[in-house]
Design an enzyme around this catalytic site. Structure first.
Site, short mmCIF file in Angstrom:
data_model
loop_
_atom_site.label_atom_id
_atom_site.label_comp_id
_atom_site.label_asym_id
_atom_site.label_seq_id
_atom_site.Cartn_x
_atom_site.Cartn_y
_atom_site.Cartn_z
N LYS A 76 0.84 -1.00 0.00
CA LYS A 76 0.04 0.06 0.01
C LYS A 76 0.84 1.26 -0.11
O LYS A 76 1.97 1.25 0.69
CB LYS A 76 -0.80 0.01 1.21
N SER A 152 -9.16 2.91 3.85
CA SER A 152 -8.20 3.77 3.07
C SER A 152 -7.27 2.40 2.30
O SER A 152 -6.58 3.02 1.30
CB SER A 152 -7.36 4.45 3.96
N SER A 176 -9.66 0.74 8.03
CA SER A 176 -9.01 0.84 6.43
C SER A 176 -8.64 -0.67 6.17
O SER A 176 -8.27 -0.69 4.84
CB SER A 176 -7.75 1.67 6.69
#
Length: 403
Positions: A76, A152, A176
């Protein structure tokens, strides 16, 4: 013999088994993943930083004999530093930030044999439950491109749901990992704080609320990845107690008869969509059919106290991050550098006192003890993951400023 066109039918451990058996090579797996990035990413915008050559070079240099040897892996675009590769955190203020070191987790992923070949999208600094940013644009849900993939870790979830990779790195402070997993039909678990190290630059995220792990298509991949990533690192301020046995050994093991509390009302008082309530009740019925005891019981938390404390902690950490970046660049951040809501959060915390932050820490610790007391009577608390099905893109964007 395995066929590379069956790539999407296997989870990460399955692909690694192919490599160990000599049925496919790490090179073939990487090129299969790259081909899927090229095919799916124009529509989804899941992978925002490509490092295909870095992946190829890692294979050429030789991979460790870890449990995931040869499996393609996406980090990520948040927290997990990768030396020589950009880490933008989905922010224009960090757009040209190149890491000069590896995160501890990055090193552990390599030791597990994973082949890093890119980064997935994050909203700015992981601050919202959708993956949209001015820097990279919107990430779309593979099941319905008009909807959010969650956030996220929406880029990671979209990449896994689309079959680009079977699992991907993700982070979670306020949902997230869990929200994108729910939006995209994946498995996602937020580990206990300090189960996975945060170093070497920091000891914890958001005063322990933010942790790192993964989203995956299979439960066993998540367990094996946690085995590979967990455990204290040199200099950690604290760490989680070691498990009794590997997490992978728990998959499929008989847990005995569990006491499960079912709660379908949201902690913050928001009305929960009927579909989400139905999903939780379906899960409860499944648990009962497996012999577990399910009781409807509500854990009550002072939502104003919790919201105020977590909001202060997140905003203070955000401001510290922006100030540190400003020092690196030799100038202060401005409203033109970040999303409108990001700027409001960072500026809004300026009048607060150090004592307010200390009190916020005490508040979340007290609420944690309250939750632990509730769980003295239960083995698990079953709730809807989200209060609503996936929302249309734009509803939770940081660019709104009125979120």
């Amino acid at each position: 013999m395995a066929r590379i066109d069956e790539y999407e039918s296997r989870d990460a451990l399955g692909l690694a088994a192919w490599v160990r058996a000599g049925e496919v090579s790490p090179q073939e797996l990487l090129e299969a993943a790259v081909a899927r990035v090229e095919a799916h990413n124009p529509a989804l915008n899941a992978v925002v930083i490509r490092a295909f050559e870095e992946g190829r070079k890692a294979i050429e240099a030789g991979l460790p004999e870890g449990p995931f040897r040869g499996v393609p892996w996406l980090l990520k675009d948040l927290h997990a530093a990768w030396a020589g590769v950009r880490l933008t955190s989905g922010s224009r203020f960090f757009a040209d930030n190149v890491s000069d070191h590896d995160h501890e987790l990055t090193m552990r992923y390599r030791l597990a044999g994973l082949v890093l070949f890119g980064r997935t999208a994050s909203p700015e600094l992981g601050l919202t439950a959708t993956t949209e940013s001015t820097l990279y644009g919107v990430t779309r849900n593979p099941w319905d491109r008009a909807l959010s993939a969650g956030g996220s870790s929406g880029g990671a979830a979209a990449a896994v749901a689309a079959g680009i990779v079977p699992a991907a790195h993700a982070t979670d402070g306020g949902g997230s990992i869990r929200v994108p997993a729910s939006c995209c039909g994946l498995f996602g678990v937020k580990p206990t704080r300090a189960r996975v190290p945060s170093g070497p630059k920091v000891g914890e995220g958001w005063s322990g609320m933010s942790v790192q792990h993964a989203v995956s298509r299979s439960v066993r991949d998540s367990a094996a990845l946690l085995d590979a990533a967990s455990g204290p690192a040199l200099g950690d301020p604290y760490w989680a107690p070691p498990p009794a046995r590997p997490f992978l050994s728990e998959v499929g093991a008989d847990p005995g008869r569990l006491r499960i509390a079912l709660q379908t009302r949201a902690f913050n008082g928001v009305e929960v969509h009927a579909d989400c309530v139905a999903a939780a009740r379906d899960a409860a019925q499944l648990c009962e059919s497996l012999g577990h005891e399910v009781t409807e019981e509500e854990l009550t938390i002072d939502r104003e106290l919790l919201s105020g404390a977590t909001g202060l902690i997140i905003s203070a950490n955000l401001r510290a991050t922006l100030l540190e970046r400003g020092e690196q660049l030799g100038r202060a951040y401005t409203a033109d550098d970040v999303e409108p809501l990001t700027f409001l959060m960072a500026e809004g915390v300026k009048p607060r006192e150090a004592a307010d932050y200390a009190r916020a820490i005490r508040t979340i610790h007290a609420i944690g003890r309250q939750v632990s007391g509730f769980l003295e009577r239960f083995d698990a608390l079953l709730t809807p993951t989200m209060a609503t099905p996936p929302l249309p893109l734009g509803r939770l964007s940081l660019s709104r400023g009125d979120l």
